[in-house]
Design a protein around this motif. Sequence first.
Motif, PDB file in Angstrom:
ATOM      1  N   LEU A 198     -19.450 -79.055  36.058  1.00 47.00           N
ATOM      2  CA  LEU A 198     -20.410 -78.584  35.757  1.00 47.00           C
ATOM      3  C   LEU A 198     -20.753 -78.793  34.304  1.00 47.00           C
ATOM      4  CD1 LEU A 198     -22.816 -76.013  36.052  1.00 47.00           C
ATOM      5  CD2 LEU A 198     -21.010 -74.744  34.803  1.00 47.00           C
ATOM      6  N   GLY A 199     -20.252 -79.820  33.832  1.00 49.53           N
ATOM      7  CA  GLY A 199     -20.897 -80.055  32.886  1.00 49.53           C
ATOM      8  C   GLY A 199     -21.700 -81.312  32.802  1.00 49.53           C
ATOM      9  N   PHE A 200     -20.471 -82.215  33.560  1.00 47.76           N
ATOM     10  CA  PHE A 200     -21.238 -83.685  34.568  1.00 47.76           C
ATOM     11  C   PHE A 200     -22.396 -83.748  34.680  1.00 47.76           C
ATOM     12  CE2 PHE A 200     -21.034 -87.230  38.005  1.00 47.76           C
ATOM     13  CZ  PHE A 200     -20.564 -87.811  36.232  1.00 47.76           C
ATOM     14  N   LEU A 201     -22.801 -82.388  35.797  1.00 49.03           N
ATOM     15  CA  LEU A 201     -24.315 -82.390  36.208  1.00 49.03           C
ATOM     16  C   LEU A 201     -25.428 -81.959  35.265  1.00 49.03           C
ATOM     17  CD1 LEU A 201     -22.890 -80.096  38.885  1.00 49.03           C
ATOM     18  CD2 LEU A 201     -23.531 -82.745  39.084  1.00 49.03           C
ATOM     19  N   ARG A 202     -25.014 -81.317  34.179  1.00 51.55           N
ATOM     20  CA  ARG A 202     -25.947 -81.071  33.502  1.00 51.55           C
ATOM     21  C   ARG A 202     -26.538 -82.115  32.630  1.00 51.55           C
ATOM     22  NH1 ARG A 202     -23.849 -74.731  32.034  1.00 51.55           N
ATOM     23  NH2 ARG A 202     -24.468 -73.975  34.334  1.00 51.55           N
ATOM     24  N   ARG A 203     -25.203 -83.100  32.026  1.00 47.11           N
ATOM     25  CA  ARG A 203     -26.381 -84.023  30.728  1.00 47.11           C
ATOM     26  C   ARG A 203     -26.150 -85.295  32.140  1.00 47.11           C
ATOM     27  NH1 ARG A 203     -20.560 -83.010  29.792  1.00 47.11           N
ATOM     28  NH2 ARG A 203     -19.445 -84.745  31.207  1.00 47.11           N
ATOM     29  N   ILE A 204     -26.912 -85.202  32.794  1.00 42.77           N
ATOM     30  CA  ILE A 204     -27.410 -85.919  34.185  1.00 42.77           C
ATOM     31  C   ILE A 204     -28.968 -86.329  33.108  1.00 42.77           C
ATOM     32  CG2 ILE A 204     -28.559 -87.079  36.040  1.00 42.77           C
ATOM     33  CD1 ILE A 204     -25.622 -85.990  37.029  1.00 42.77           C
ATOM     34  N   ILE A 205     -29.600 -87.193  33.020  1.00 38.29           N
ATOM     35  CA  ILE A 205     -30.542 -87.027  32.388  1.00 38.29           C
ATOM     36  C   ILE A 205     -32.046 -88.002  33.356  1.00 38.29           C
ATOM     37  CG2 ILE A 205     -32.260 -88.696  30.690  1.00 38.29           C
ATOM     38  CD1 ILE A 205     -28.988 -88.803  28.672  1.00 38.29           C
ATOM     39  N   ASN A 206     -31.200 -89.319  33.856  1.00 38.47           N
ATOM     40  CA  ASN A 206     -32.529 -89.473  34.982  1.00 38.47           C
ATOM     41  C   ASN A 206     -32.124 -88.869  36.697  1.00 38.47           C
ATOM     42  OD1 ASN A 206     -33.962 -91.314  35.694  1.00 38.47           O
ATOM     43  ND2 ASN A 206     -33.294 -93.244  35.996  1.00 38.47           N
ATOM     44  N   VAL A 207     -32.988 -88.062  36.605  1.00 35.98           N
ATOM     45  CA  VAL A 207     -33.131 -87.138  37.441  1.00 35.98           C
ATOM     46  C   VAL A 207     -33.695 -87.410  38.792  1.00 35.98           C
ATOM     47  CG1 VAL A 207     -32.891 -85.005  36.657  1.00 35.98           C
ATOM     48  CG2 VAL A 207     -34.882 -85.573  37.075  1.00 35.98           C
ATOM     49  N   ASN A 208     -34.082 -88.669  38.403  1.00 37.51           N
ATOM     50  CA  ASN A 208     -35.286 -88.992  39.925  1.00 37.51           C
ATOM     51  C   ASN A 208     -34.516 -90.744  39.796  1.00 37.51           C
ATOM     52  OD1 ASN A 208     -37.381 -87.314  40.119  1.00 37.51           O
ATOM     53  ND2 ASN A 208     -37.702 -88.240  38.167  1.00 37.51           N
ATOM     54  N   GLU A 209     -33.697 -90.984  39.469  1.00 35.79           N
ATOM     55  CA  GLU A 209     -32.553 -92.360  39.950  1.00 35.79           C
ATOM     56  C   GLU A 209     -32.455 -92.231  41.418  1.00 35.79           C
ATOM     57  OE1 GLU A 209     -27.962 -94.114  39.368  1.00 35.79           O
ATOM     58  OE2 GLU A 209     -28.469 -92.063  37.878  1.00 35.79           O
ATOM     59  N   ASP A 210     -32.912 -93.377  42.150  1.00 37.91           N
ATOM     60  CA  ASP A 210     -32.132 -93.706  43.409  1.00 37.91           C
ATOM     61  C   ASP A 210     -30.534 -94.330  43.417  1.00 37.91           C
ATOM     62  OD1 ASP A 210     -34.820 -94.379  43.895  1.00 37.91           O
ATOM     63  OD2 ASP A 210     -34.751 -96.850  44.088  1.00 37.91           O
ATOM     64  N   GLY A 211     -30.546 -92.583  45.088  1.00 37.81           N
ATOM     65  CA  GLY A 211     -29.268 -92.354  44.761  1.00 37.81           C
ATOM     66  C   GLY A 211     -28.873 -92.168  44.639  1.00 37.81           C
ATOM     67  N   LEU A 212     -29.547 -91.367  43.610  1.00 40.77           N
ATOM     68  CA  LEU A 212     -28.303 -89.764  42.574  1.00 40.77           C
ATOM     69  C   LEU A 212     -27.502 -88.855  43.362  1.00 40.77           C
ATOM     70  CD1 LEU A 212     -27.018 -88.622  40.173  1.00 40.77           C
ATOM     71  CD2 LEU A 212     -29.584 -87.390  40.141  1.00 40.77           C
ATOM     72  N   LEU A 213     -28.467 -88.314  44.712  1.00 40.18           N
ATOM     73  CA  LEU A 213     -28.167 -87.436  45.134  1.00 40.18           C
ATOM     74  C   LEU A 213     -26.378 -87.763  46.407  1.00 40.18           C
ATOM     75  CD1 LEU A 213     -27.375 -84.512  46.216  1.00 40.18           C
ATOM     76  CD2 LEU A 213     -29.291 -84.966  47.926  1.00 40.18           C
ATOM     77  N   GLY A 214     -26.806 -89.105  47.157  1.00 38.73           N
ATOM     78  CA  GLY A 214     -26.110 -89.757  47.620  1.00 38.73           C
ATOM     79  C   GLY A 214     -24.273 -89.745  47.066  1.00 38.73           C
ATOM     80  N   SER A 215     -24.616 -90.418  45.475  1.00 40.18           N
ATOM     81  CA  SER A 215     -23.248 -90.434  44.835  1.00 40.18           C
ATOM     82  C   SER A 215     -22.824 -89.190  44.132  1.00 40.18           C
ATOM     83  CB  SER A 215     -23.760 -91.176  43.304  1.00 40.18           C
ATOM     84  OG  SER A 215     -24.645 -92.527  43.666  1.00 40.18           O
ATOM     85  N   LEU A 216     -23.399 -88.179  44.039  1.00 41.92           N
ATOM     86  CA  LEU A 216     -23.139 -86.746  43.405  1.00 41.92           C
ATOM     87  C   LEU A 216     -22.998 -86.328  44.857  1.00 41.92           C
ATOM     88  CD1 LEU A 216     -26.513 -85.846  41.496  1.00 41.92           C
ATOM     89  CD2 LEU A 216     -23.891 -86.251  40.889  1.00 41.92           C
ATOM     90  N   LEU A 217     -22.649 -86.564  46.311  1.00 39.87           N
ATOM     91  CA  LEU A 217     -21.977 -85.901  47.048  1.00 39.87           C
ATOM     92  C   LEU A 217     -21.124 -86.812  47.298  1.00 39.87           C
ATOM     93  CD1 LEU A 217     -24.360 -85.488  49.241  1.00 39.87           C
ATOM     94  CD2 LEU A 217     -23.715 -83.647  48.928  1.00 39.87           C
ATOM     95  N   GLY A 218     -20.508 -87.759  46.246  1.00 42.42           N
ATOM     96  CA  GLY A 218     -19.063 -88.100  46.802  1.00 42.42           C
ATOM     97  C   GLY A 218     -18.656 -87.414  46.285  1.00 42.42           C
ATOM     98  N   TYR A 219     -18.337 -86.853  45.114  1.00 47.76           N
ATOM     99  CA  TYR A 219     -17.550 -85.516  44.802  1.00 47.76           C
ATOM    100  C   TYR A 219     -16.773 -84.760  45.918  1.00 47.76           C
ATOM    101  CZ  TYR A 219     -18.440 -88.246  40.515  1.00 47.76           C
ATOM    102  OH  TYR A 219     -18.815 -88.837  39.001  1.00 47.76           O
ATOM    103  N   ALA A 220     -18.312 -84.332  46.390  1.00 49.95           N
ATOM    104  CA  ALA A 220     -18.665 -83.369  47.132  1.00 49.95           C
ATOM    105  C   ALA A 220     -17.518 -83.390  48.014  1.00 49.95           C
ATOM    106  CB  ALA A 220     -19.700 -82.853  47.803  1.00 49.95           C
ATOM    107  N   VAL A 221     -17.542 -84.748  48.929  1.00 54.61           N
ATOM    108  CA  VAL A 221     -16.522 -85.465  49.625  1.00 54.61           C
ATOM    109  C   VAL A 221     -15.129 -85.516  49.101  1.00 54.61           C
ATOM    110  CG1 VAL A 221     -15.226 -87.116  51.289  1.00 54.61           C
ATOM    111  CG2 VAL A 221     -17.849 -86.627  50.856  1.00 54.61           C
ATOM    112  N   HIS A 222     -14.850 -85.611  47.828  1.00 51.75           N
ATOM    113  CA  HIS A 222     -13.199 -85.390  47.161  1.00 51.75           C
ATOM    114  C   HIS A 222     -12.880 -83.509  47.751  1.00 51.75           C
ATOM    115  CE1 HIS A 222     -14.535 -89.107  44.837  1.00 51.75           C
ATOM    116  NE2 HIS A 222     -14.159 -89.439  45.990  1.00 51.75           N
ATOM    117  N   ILE A 223     -13.843 -82.871  46.360  1.00 54.05           N
ATOM    118  CA  ILE A 223     -12.997 -81.476  46.891  1.00 54.05           C
ATOM    119  C   ILE A 223     -13.118 -80.717  48.058  1.00 54.05           C
ATOM    120  CG2 ILE A 223     -14.354 -78.974  46.356  1.00 54.05           C
ATOM    121  CD1 ILE A 223     -13.035 -81.656  43.849  1.00 54.05           C
TER     122      ILE A 223
END
Length: 283
Positions: free
Chosen positions: A84-109
């Motif tokens: 949660l803290g990690f997500l809220r600290r993200i600054i460049n919300v328009n970064e290419d592939g950001l959501l795809g990268s974050l979904l890697g954490y979802a795969v882990h969980i």
Amino acid sequence: MFGLVRKGNLRTPEGELAVAAKTARVEDSQSYRDFYREAAILVAVHQQRDGDCRESNIVRLVGLITKSAEKYILLEYAPKGDLLGFLRRIINVNEDGLLGSLLGYAVHIARALQELERLRIAHRDVAARNVLITADDVAKLADFGLARDVYAANQYVRCNRPGVDELLPLKWMALESIETGEYTCQSDVWSFGVLLWEITTLGKDPCYDGRMQLSFLQMVGILRQGIRLEKPPGCPEDLYRLMRSCWRDVADSRPTPEEIVERLLQLRRALLPHDVIEMETVV
């Protein structure tokens, strides 16, 4: 407050090891029950994985201290903190592939939920605040009952069922858990759908029907009407469809953790550049 977490150093024959030391408030009976519940679950996971060298997506148990006046659960230390803290600290919300990268954490969980399903254990509090990120960028499910103190003011509601007095994560709970207190692997899948929503919104607090604070009765009424969390801006339709499938009224109709992993991997392949997927596959 249910428990305290401190960073510590454990002396071992191989040298000092950084750990997270969790303790219970001895004067609080609920805290004590949560402490021993978490210890029992982590011991069960540890024993089930004995001899398995593969990386687990459940936080690793290092040891238990139970003979002193103050009891401790010693866990691997995750220097990147909670998701949660990690997500809220993200600054460049328009970064290419950001959501795809974050979904890697979802795969882990989702894989962590697979582990718990094999053991027939319900976590009961799957949420971004209860996911830790290791130094190797691996997401691990943690906090099987203790990490409620920091977020209790906003994200936990006192249960008003007869004979039950505890703070519960209402907006993350499955309908059947709210109505009857039933927790299963399928109710964890519902909560996982809310975690996906948290990832997609970069850590926003779930909001149902335009309301941030809801009572148990209000929440049941909203869910019984078929109202669910709204699709976040920019969220791919396939991802939101996966979330909605996690929030089906009938528990047995929700996807299994194995099915969720498969669907998330498909989504990541569509969202991430081919070379990133190739690199992750090699690792």
